[in-house]
Design a protein around this motif. Sequence first.
Motif, PDB file in Angstrom:
ATOM      1  N   VAL A  51      -9.714   0.659  -8.994  1.00 43.43           N
ATOM      2  CA  VAL A  51      -9.837  -0.785  -9.179  1.00 43.43           C
ATOM      3  C   VAL A  51      -9.347  -1.560  -7.953  1.00 43.43           C
ATOM      4  CG1 VAL A  51      -7.636  -1.108 -10.389  1.00 43.43           C
ATOM      5  CG2 VAL A  51      -9.538  -2.676 -10.812  1.00 43.43           C
ATOM      6  N   VAL A  52      -8.280  -1.120  -7.316  1.00 46.41           N
ATOM      7  CA  VAL A  52      -7.783  -1.820  -6.130  1.00 46.41           C
ATOM      8  C   VAL A  52      -8.798  -1.703  -4.992  1.00 46.41           C
ATOM      9  CG1 VAL A  52      -5.949  -1.901  -4.392  1.00 46.41           C
ATOM     10  CG2 VAL A  52      -5.375  -1.542  -6.787  1.00 46.41           C
ATOM     11  N   GLU A  53      -9.424  -0.536  -4.854  1.00 52.59           N
ATOM     12  CA  GLU A  53     -10.448  -0.377  -3.816  1.00 52.59           C
ATOM     13  C   GLU A  53     -11.639  -1.297  -4.074  1.00 52.59           C
ATOM     14  OE1 GLU A  53     -11.395   3.581  -2.271  1.00 52.59           O
ATOM     15  OE2 GLU A  53      -9.751   4.329  -3.512  1.00 52.59           O
ATOM     16  N   TRP A  54     -12.081  -1.365  -5.333  1.00 55.14           N
ATOM     17  CA  TRP A  54     -13.191  -2.260  -5.670  1.00 55.14           C
ATOM     18  C   TRP A  54     -12.820  -3.708  -5.346  1.00 55.14           C
ATOM     19  CZ3 TRP A  54     -18.101  -1.180  -6.724  1.00 55.14           C
ATOM     20  CH2 TRP A  54     -18.426   0.102  -7.138  1.00 55.14           C
ATOM     21  N   ALA A  55     -11.611  -4.103  -5.731  1.00 53.82           N
ATOM     22  CA  ALA A  55     -11.171  -5.479  -5.489  1.00 53.82           C
ATOM     23  C   ALA A  55     -11.090  -5.778  -4.004  1.00 53.82           C
ATOM     24  CB  ALA A  55      -9.825  -5.724  -6.168  1.00 53.82           C
ATOM     25  N   MET A  56     -10.550  -4.850  -3.228  1.00 56.49           N
ATOM     26  CA  MET A  56     -10.414  -5.082  -1.791  1.00 56.49           C
ATOM     27  C   MET A  56     -11.776  -5.103  -1.090  1.00 56.49           C
ATOM     28  SD  MET A  56      -7.391  -5.838  -1.407  1.00 56.49           S
ATOM     29  CE  MET A  56      -7.650  -6.124   0.324  1.00 56.49           C
ATOM     30  N   ALA A  57     -12.675  -4.223  -1.498  1.00 56.70           N
ATOM     31  CA  ALA A  57     -14.017  -4.210  -0.908  1.00 56.70           C
ATOM     32  C   ALA A  57     -14.742  -5.521  -1.212  1.00 56.70           C
ATOM     33  CB  ALA A  57     -14.811  -3.019  -1.431  1.00 56.70           C
ATOM     34  N   ALA A  58     -14.653  -5.969  -2.456  1.00 54.13           N
ATOM     35  CA  ALA A  58     -15.296  -7.227  -2.839  1.00 54.13           C
ATOM     36  C   ALA A  58     -14.643  -8.414  -2.134  1.00 54.13           C
ATOM     37  CB  ALA A  58     -15.229  -7.404  -4.358  1.00 54.13           C
ATOM     38  N   PRO A 117      -3.453  -8.471   1.364  1.00 57.10           N
ATOM     39  CA  PRO A 117      -4.640  -7.625   1.523  1.00 57.10           C
ATOM     40  C   PRO A 117      -4.433  -6.502   2.543  1.00 57.10           C
ATOM     41  CG  PRO A 117      -5.134  -9.900   2.150  1.00 57.10           C
ATOM     42  CD  PRO A 117      -3.750  -9.873   1.617  1.00 57.10           C
ATOM     43  N   LEU A 118      -3.601  -6.746   3.547  1.00 56.84           N
ATOM     44  CA  LEU A 118      -3.293  -5.678   4.506  1.00 56.84           C
ATOM     45  C   LEU A 118      -2.575  -4.537   3.788  1.00 56.84           C
ATOM     46  CD1 LEU A 118      -3.058  -4.411   7.318  1.00 56.84           C
ATOM     47  CD2 LEU A 118      -0.978  -5.791   7.650  1.00 56.84           C
ATOM     48  N   PHE A 119      -1.540  -4.864   3.029  1.00 53.21           N
ATOM     49  CA  PHE A 119      -0.791  -3.838   2.298  1.00 53.21           C
ATOM     50  C   PHE A 119      -1.695  -3.088   1.319  1.00 53.21           C
ATOM     51  CE2 PHE A 119       1.362  -2.659  -1.643  1.00 53.21           C
ATOM     52  CZ  PHE A 119       2.223  -1.684  -1.164  1.00 53.21           C
ATOM     53  N   LEU A 120      -2.524  -3.814   0.582  1.00 52.44           N
ATOM     54  CA  LEU A 120      -3.407  -3.168  -0.396  1.00 52.44           C
ATOM     55  C   LEU A 120      -4.439  -2.261   0.279  1.00 52.44           C
ATOM     56  CD1 LEU A 120      -3.920  -6.077  -2.957  1.00 52.44           C
ATOM     57  CD2 LEU A 120      -2.526  -4.007  -3.237  1.00 52.44           C
ATOM     58  N   SER A 121      -4.918  -2.658   1.443  1.00 51.17           N
ATOM     59  CA  SER A 121      -5.859  -1.805   2.179  1.00 51.17           C
ATOM     60  C   SER A 121      -5.175  -0.534   2.665  1.00 51.17           C
ATOM     61  CB  SER A 121      -6.466  -2.579   3.358  1.00 51.17           C
ATOM     62  OG  SER A 121      -7.229  -3.663   2.893  1.00 51.17           O
ATOM     63  N   ILE A 122      -3.938  -0.666   3.123  1.00 52.72           N
ATOM     64  CA  ILE A 122      -3.177   0.518   3.532  1.00 52.72           C
ATOM     65  C   ILE A 122      -2.965   1.431   2.323  1.00 52.72           C
ATOM     66  CG2 ILE A 122      -0.906   1.317   4.337  1.00 52.72           C
ATOM     67  CD1 ILE A 122      -0.852  -1.266   6.107  1.00 52.72           C
ATOM     68  N   TRP A 123      -2.686   0.843   1.171  1.00 55.04           N
ATOM     69  CA  TRP A 123      -2.526   1.611  -0.066  1.00 55.04           C
ATOM     70  C   TRP A 123      -3.813   2.391  -0.382  1.00 55.04           C
ATOM     71  CZ3 TRP A 123       1.279   2.951  -3.249  1.00 55.04           C
ATOM     72  CH2 TRP A 123       0.963   3.382  -4.529  1.00 55.04           C
ATOM     73  N   CYS A 124      -4.957   1.755  -0.173  1.00 55.04           N
ATOM     74  CA  CYS A 124      -6.245   2.410  -0.439  1.00 55.04           C
ATOM     75  C   CYS A 124      -6.483   3.570   0.528  1.00 55.04           C
ATOM     76  CB  CYS A 124      -7.383   1.396  -0.340  1.00 55.04           C
ATOM     77  SG  CYS A 124      -7.355   0.160  -1.656  1.00 55.04           S
ATOM     78  N   VAL A 125      -6.089   3.410   1.789  1.00 60.00           N
ATOM     79  CA  VAL A 125      -6.201   4.516   2.755  1.00 60.00           C
ATOM     80  C   VAL A 125      -5.329   5.672   2.277  1.00 60.00           C
ATOM     81  CG1 VAL A 125      -5.664   5.272   5.106  1.00 60.00           C
ATOM     82  CG2 VAL A 125      -6.756   3.063   4.734  1.00 60.00           C
TER      83      VAL A 125
END
Length: 153
Positions: A17-24, A124-132
Amino acid sequence: MFIRVVTGIQKHFDERVVEWAMAATGMYWGWTLAQPGKAWTNEAAWAGMLRITTEDTWGVLCMLAGGFWLVALTVNGTFSETAYSRYSPLVRGLAALGAVFVWWQVVMSVSAVQTSGSGIYPLPLFLSIWCVRNAWRDIGEERRSARASDRRA
């Protein structure tokens, strides 16, 4: 095929869900930047990014990165039981890494000047790092699983 896509996405949506949210978010943010007119009215806050390229180009890059990530997530869920699934975490990780690059540029740019954005853009930077991190974790799990099945064979 449509049903397979929907059920595949549904099957993995909660864990991604976090990846979907960040991509969108990246895609939508890019879309707002690419619209006619200026979204970045405080040019001092965006000077760091404007040194690299124009606002419109950043918008297109964000839409492409977000779109690539959305496609990767769609394929990840839809074809999770196929040969593609071995490469899915890598593709998702690379897409998330693209987002990290963009959001890093945003944070560095707005942090150079006192703006309200300097308080929110680290999220969003932190969440993107989390997704990586999550994608890399999935790569490790895939490799361990492949080794275990090789030993059994």
